[in-house]
Design an enzyme around this catalytic site. Structure first.
Site, PDB file in Angstrom:
ATOM      1  CG  ASP A   1      -1.762   1.302   1.491  1.00  0.00           C
ATOM      2  OD1 ASP A   1      -2.409   1.593   0.470  1.00  0.00           O
ATOM      3  OD2 ASP A   1      -1.921   1.952   2.608  1.00  0.00           O
TER       4      ASP A   1
ATOM      5  CB  THR B   1      -1.634   5.658  -1.784  1.00  0.00           C
ATOM      6  OG1 THR B   1      -1.769   4.326  -1.751  1.00  0.00           O
ATOM      7  CG2 THR B   1      -2.769   6.057  -0.814  1.00  0.00           C
ATOM      8  CB  THR B   2       1.029   3.050  -5.816  1.00  0.00           C
ATOM      9  OG1 THR B   2       1.077   2.332  -4.402  1.00  0.00           O
ATOM     10  CG2 THR B   2       2.455   2.944  -6.182  1.00  0.00           C
TER      11      THR B   2
ATOM     12  CG  ASP C   1      -6.442   0.825   0.707  1.00  0.00           C
ATOM     13  OD1 ASP C   1      -6.352   1.517   1.722  1.00  0.00           O
ATOM     14  OD2 ASP C   1      -5.240   0.777   0.005  1.00  0.00           O
TER      15      ASP C   1
END
Length: 560
Positions: free
Chosen positions: A64, A97-98, A394
């Site tokens: 994550d 997020t990445t 998530d």
């Protein structure tokens, strides 16, 4: 001559580190791309995991982006901006997020040659902001709404969104199983925005498939006294009393002083203490409640007293769990046992204590308000269950967002390629340098499908060429085509149900562009030196520790 005699002006303290101009801007860009390289390989269904070992010896295995960025102890001031955008993306939409870190770094990487060639950074910022607003308009235009569908249809659509998110996580192998569980949990809490109404409890042992969803509240059995085993462990439609009261025999404090003229009076004082606790217990029993929960201790006397009257009790219940029980059962937490009326008691269809792995759980099922749900997670190693919890968080966030902003776009790099094509086309209509900058922005967007291919072990150049050709078709039929992770070719992401909420992409592009523009607008970095007194203090404390604290207690001005 007079110019030579002018005194030197000292503005900053000696030792202040200043760097400015083109080299320091390039240095900031390099730092950001170095940070992005850390999380680059975690993107997508075939993304790798990172094992992070901190100074306390805690081991975290995760892919994550936000979790990794938080755990990396980044000291570079410009690179910290990427950590902040990953955190904001996580708190705002939960996923992507990445993606947001990669996009920001790629925008900067594309800007670097222009900066080195002497282009003013404000020109780049202006073009990037214009490209960002065009991209967001295009996403809104391409997004497909899921409004107006029946509950069953909506559930299956939301499950597809959750499965897309989970496919890149450790628990991707069981994504269908967990996706339907997440959708049921989010629909159970309805319009309630509070995420803490969905509890996730972790129990080691068993397999992932042993995880289950409770349409109500479940929490681990609390510490209990003798007599607890005599209490009934299952009730149908019980009344539930929630307290924030200590039901324990309280002795007087050590410093209490009572003067007695007659020894017989001592017994009356002891009796008074017993009468107080019995009076409290009688009031709890007379309320008609069959389950009594308290945030404070329920002592051995009270436990036995309730057991004799077929009442279940649990003390020291965590505040968060007690709030969730109150929300689910319709009860109200009481701070006194006086005047307990039926309105403050909660109820549920079934209450039972059940064995889950090595733990015993108190489970409230079929709650009337239905404003809460609990997922009980099973698995082998602790790190695995921790990562599964982060993955479910998530997915829960994504499903909530998709319910609220009910538009979805094609995943698998399809939307990124389509926006890239649109911006390249738009750039041709612009005269001047801005055409080059918007083109570089469009090229940067291709990092997502390229990285998806690299992480899966496919030839990225080959796949991207196929995607460019498909998206360039004048009919527009190639718009939903993205990377097919299974075969290494390209496929219609929409038809394969690789969907993500439009809000995720919009937020990611917005945040990444803002971060890139912020870093490009910095033209000087000033680092103040540590003050001498602070350095002296640090040295003194180190010496004090090294010599068994020999210097502790000395004044700051004393000579050493």
């Amino acid at each position: 001559m007079s110019a030579m005699l002018q005194p030197q002006i000292i503005l900053l303290k000696e030792g202040t580190d200043t760097s400015q101009g083109k080299p320091q801007l390039v240095s900031n860009i390099n730092a950001c791309t170095a940070v992005a390289d850390v999380v680059r390989t975690t993107l997508g269904p075939r993304g790798m995991d990172k094992l992070i070992h901190d100074d306390k010896g805690t081991v975290t295995i995760s892919n994550d982006g936000a979790t990794i960025m938080k755990l990396l102890d980044i000291v570079h001031p410009a690179a910290k901006i990427l950590v902040d955008i990953a955190k904001s993306q996580d708190s705002e939409v939960g996923d992507g997020t990445t993606t947001v870190v990669l996009l920001a770094a790629e925008f900067l990487r594309e800007a670097k040659p222009f900066i080195e060639d002497g282009v003013h950074s404000q020109n780049l910022i202006r073009s990037y902001r214009a490209a960002s607003s065009l991209a967001i308009e295009k996403i809104k235009e391409l997004a497909v709404s899921i409004e107006g569908k029946s509950l069953e249809e909506k559930k299956s659509l939301l499950a597809k969104c959750a499965a897309t998110t989970l496919s890149s996580k450790l628990i991707g192998g069981e994504k269908e199983f967990f996706a339907s569980m997440v959708v049921d949990a989010v629909i159970a809490i309805g319009t309630d925005d509070r995420l803490n109404m969905i509890g996730i409890k972790k129990v080691r042992g068993g397999t992932m498939r042993d995880s289950f969803l409770v349409n109500g509240v479940a929490f681990k059995k609390t510490f209990s006294y003798a007599g607890f085993e005599q209490q009934p462990k299952k009730f149908l439609s019980p009344k539930i009393l929630l307290l924030n009261v200590e039901l324990e025999l309280k002795s007087e404090k050590e410093n209490a002083e009572i003067r007695l003229s007659d020894p017989a009076q001592y017994q009356s004082i002891v009796d008074a203490e017993w009468n107080i606790i019995y009076d409290k217990l009688d009031k709890c029993v007379n309320s008609g409640a069959k389950v009594v929960l308290s945030r404070l201790a329920i002592g051995d006397l009270a436990t036995q007293y309730f057991a004799d009257r077929d009442i279940f009790c649990a003390g020291r219940v965590a505040e968060e769990d007690l709030k969730r029980v109150a929300a689910a059962t319709g009860g109200t937490v009481q701070t006194s046992v006086n005047n307990i009326i039926d309105e403050v008691l909660g109820t549920c269809e079934v209450f039972e204590e059940r064995q889950v792995g090595n733990e015993r759980f108190n489970i409230f099922n079929g709650c009337p308000s239905g404003q809460t749900a609990t997922i009980v997670l099973r698995g082998g190693a602790d790190q695995f269950i921790e990562e599964a919890e982060r993955s479910l968080h998530d997915a829960i966030m994504i499903v909530r967002r998709a319910l609220k902003n009910s538009t979805v776009v094609a995943g698998g790099g399809a939307i990124d390629m389509e926006i890239s094509r649109y911006l390249r086309q738009h750039a041709r209509t612009i005269a001047g340098k801005s055409q080059l900058f918007i083109n570089s922005y469009a090229k940067a967007l291709e990092v997502i499908p390229r990285q998806l291919c690299d992480n899966a072990g496919f030839d990225a150049t080959d796949v991207l060429n196929k995607l460019r050709q498909k998206h360039a078709l004048p009919s527009g039929e190639g718009a939903p085509y993205g990377v097919d992770i299974a075969t290494g070719g390209i496929a219609d992401s929409f038809a394969n149900f690789v969907w993500e909420p439009a809000i995720v992409k919009i937020n990611a592009i917005n945040a990444a562009t803002e971060a890139a523009c912020l870093i490009l607008s910095v033209d000087e970095t000033i680092k103040n030196p540590k003050s001498e007194s602070a350095q002296g203090d640090a040295a003194a404390s180190a010496m004090g520790r090294g010599r068994g604290g020999a210097f502790r207690g000395r004044g700051r001005g004393m000579r050493r």
